[in-house]
Write a protein that holds these residues in place. Sequence first.
Motif, PDB file in Angstrom:
ATOM      1  N   SER A  67       0.494  -1.345  -0.097  1.00 49.75           N
ATOM      2  CA  SER A  67       0.225   0.130  -0.268  1.00 49.75           C
ATOM      3  C   SER A  67       0.698   1.389  -0.042  1.00 49.75           C
ATOM      4  O   SER A  67       2.152   1.208   0.812  1.00 49.75           O
ATOM      5  CB  SER A  67      -1.114   0.081   1.215  1.00 49.75           C
ATOM      6  OG  SER A  67       0.040   0.122   2.250  1.00 49.75           O
ATOM      7  N   VAL A  68       0.302   2.031  -0.704  1.00 47.34           N
ATOM      8  CA  VAL A  68       0.837   3.739  -0.827  1.00 47.34           C
ATOM      9  C   VAL A  68      -0.319   4.386  -0.120  1.00 47.34           C
ATOM     10  O   VAL A  68      -1.647   4.679  -1.036  1.00 47.34           O
ATOM     11  CB  VAL A  68       1.381   3.790  -1.996  1.00 47.34           C
ATOM     12  CG1 VAL A  68       2.420   5.441  -1.710  1.00 47.34           C
ATOM     13  CG2 VAL A  68       2.694   3.295  -2.603  1.00 47.34           C
ATOM     14  N   THR A  69       0.254   5.228   0.982  1.00 47.97           N
ATOM     15  CA  THR A  69      -0.971   6.385   1.290  1.00 47.97           C
ATOM     16  C   THR A  69      -0.360   8.250   1.140  1.00 47.97           C
ATOM     17  O   THR A  69       0.869   8.147   1.647  1.00 47.97           O
ATOM     18  CB  THR A  69      -1.478   5.840   2.633  1.00 47.97           C
ATOM     19  OG1 THR A  69      -1.755   4.551   2.951  1.00 47.97           O
ATOM     20  CG2 THR A  69      -2.835   6.961   3.186  1.00 47.97           C
ATOM     21  N   LEU A  70      -1.334   9.092   0.785  1.00 49.05           N
ATOM     22  CA  LEU A  70      -1.063   9.985   0.412  1.00 49.05           C
ATOM     23  C   LEU A  70      -1.556  10.936   0.914  1.00 49.05           C
ATOM     24  O   LEU A  70      -3.150  11.227   1.162  1.00 49.05           O
ATOM     25  CB  LEU A  70      -0.601  11.157  -0.899  1.00 49.05           C
ATOM     26  CG  LEU A  70       0.767   9.713  -2.281  1.00 49.05           C
ATOM     27  CD1 LEU A  70      -0.046   8.695  -2.400  1.00 49.05           C
ATOM     28  CD2 LEU A  70       0.814  11.230  -2.877  1.00 49.05           C
ATOM     29  N   THR A  71      -0.956  11.639   2.453  1.00 47.18           N
ATOM     30  CA  THR A  71      -2.866  12.826   3.084  1.00 47.18           C
ATOM     31  C   THR A  71      -2.250  13.823   3.170  1.00 47.18           C
ATOM     32  O   THR A  71      -1.083  14.053   3.653  1.00 47.18           O
ATOM     33  CB  THR A  71      -2.838  12.316   4.801  1.00 47.18           C
ATOM     34  OG1 THR A  71      -2.633  10.451   4.834  1.00 47.18           O
ATOM     35  CG2 THR A  71      -2.966  12.908   5.797  1.00 47.18           C
ATOM     36  N   CYS A  72      -2.414  14.876   2.773  1.00 46.54           N
ATOM     37  CA  CYS A  72      -2.754  16.442   2.108  1.00 46.54           C
ATOM     38  C   CYS A  72      -2.475  16.605   3.925  1.00 46.54           C
ATOM     39  O   CYS A  72      -3.479  16.433   5.079  1.00 46.54           O
ATOM     40  CB  CYS A  72      -3.640  16.828   1.607  1.00 46.54           C
ATOM     41  SG  CYS A  72      -3.418  18.961   1.805  1.00 46.54           S
ATOM     42  N   VAL A  73      -1.755  17.585   3.881  1.00 43.05           N
ATOM     43  CA  VAL A  73      -0.762  17.933   5.441  1.00 43.05           C
ATOM     44  C   VAL A  73      -0.810  19.367   5.576  1.00 43.05           C
ATOM     45  O   VAL A  73      -0.577  20.426   6.423  1.00 43.05           O
ATOM     46  CB  VAL A  73       0.679  17.616   6.508  1.00 43.05           C
ATOM     47  CG1 VAL A  73       0.081  16.424   6.305  1.00 43.05           C
ATOM     48  CG2 VAL A  73       1.497  17.891   4.911  1.00 43.05           C
ATOM     49  N   ALA A  74      -0.549  19.854   3.973  1.00 45.84           N
ATOM     50  CA  ALA A  74      -0.565  21.321   3.978  1.00 45.84           C
ATOM     51  C   ALA A  74      -1.500  21.684   2.222  1.00 45.84           C
ATOM     52  O   ALA A  74      -0.675  20.999   1.662  1.00 45.84           O
ATOM     53  CB  ALA A  74       0.424  22.132   4.586  1.00 45.84           C
TER      54      ALA A  74
END
Length: 136
Positions: A67-74
């Motif tokens: 799995s690969v997860t991208l989470t917007c932090v800004a």
Amino acid sequence: MTIAAPVPRVIEVISDLENTDRWANEAKSAKVQEHDDQGRPTRIVVTLGALSFTTDSTYEVSYGDGSVTLTCVAGKLIKESTIDYRAHDEGDGTTRLVMSSTMEVTVKGVPRWGLDRAMGSSAEKNLQSIKKDAEG
């Protein structure tokens, strides 16, 4: 989506975040800011463009088993966003790739149905691009 490539190849394509614009259709460019000890990107700044808007957003990237997860932090126009890719070995050399995403934007005047439609179309294009690259 079923991809005629093994899980490691599919994850390799998704993890090539220096070239995000190759497979993430709403991404115009990406710059990796940090890598983990395996050399994989863990923080990227992406210039996104959709629905006639362009903005920079920073994503933290995490990796799991398949799995690969991208989470917007800004981000200016994105209040919240998570993009999750899960690759499953089908046992015959193919991979079933599942993508899920959530996005909450701060853009006024864009109806929810419009955003949902654009996200769905973009997700389908992204999966098709990943498939083409992984199988190529």
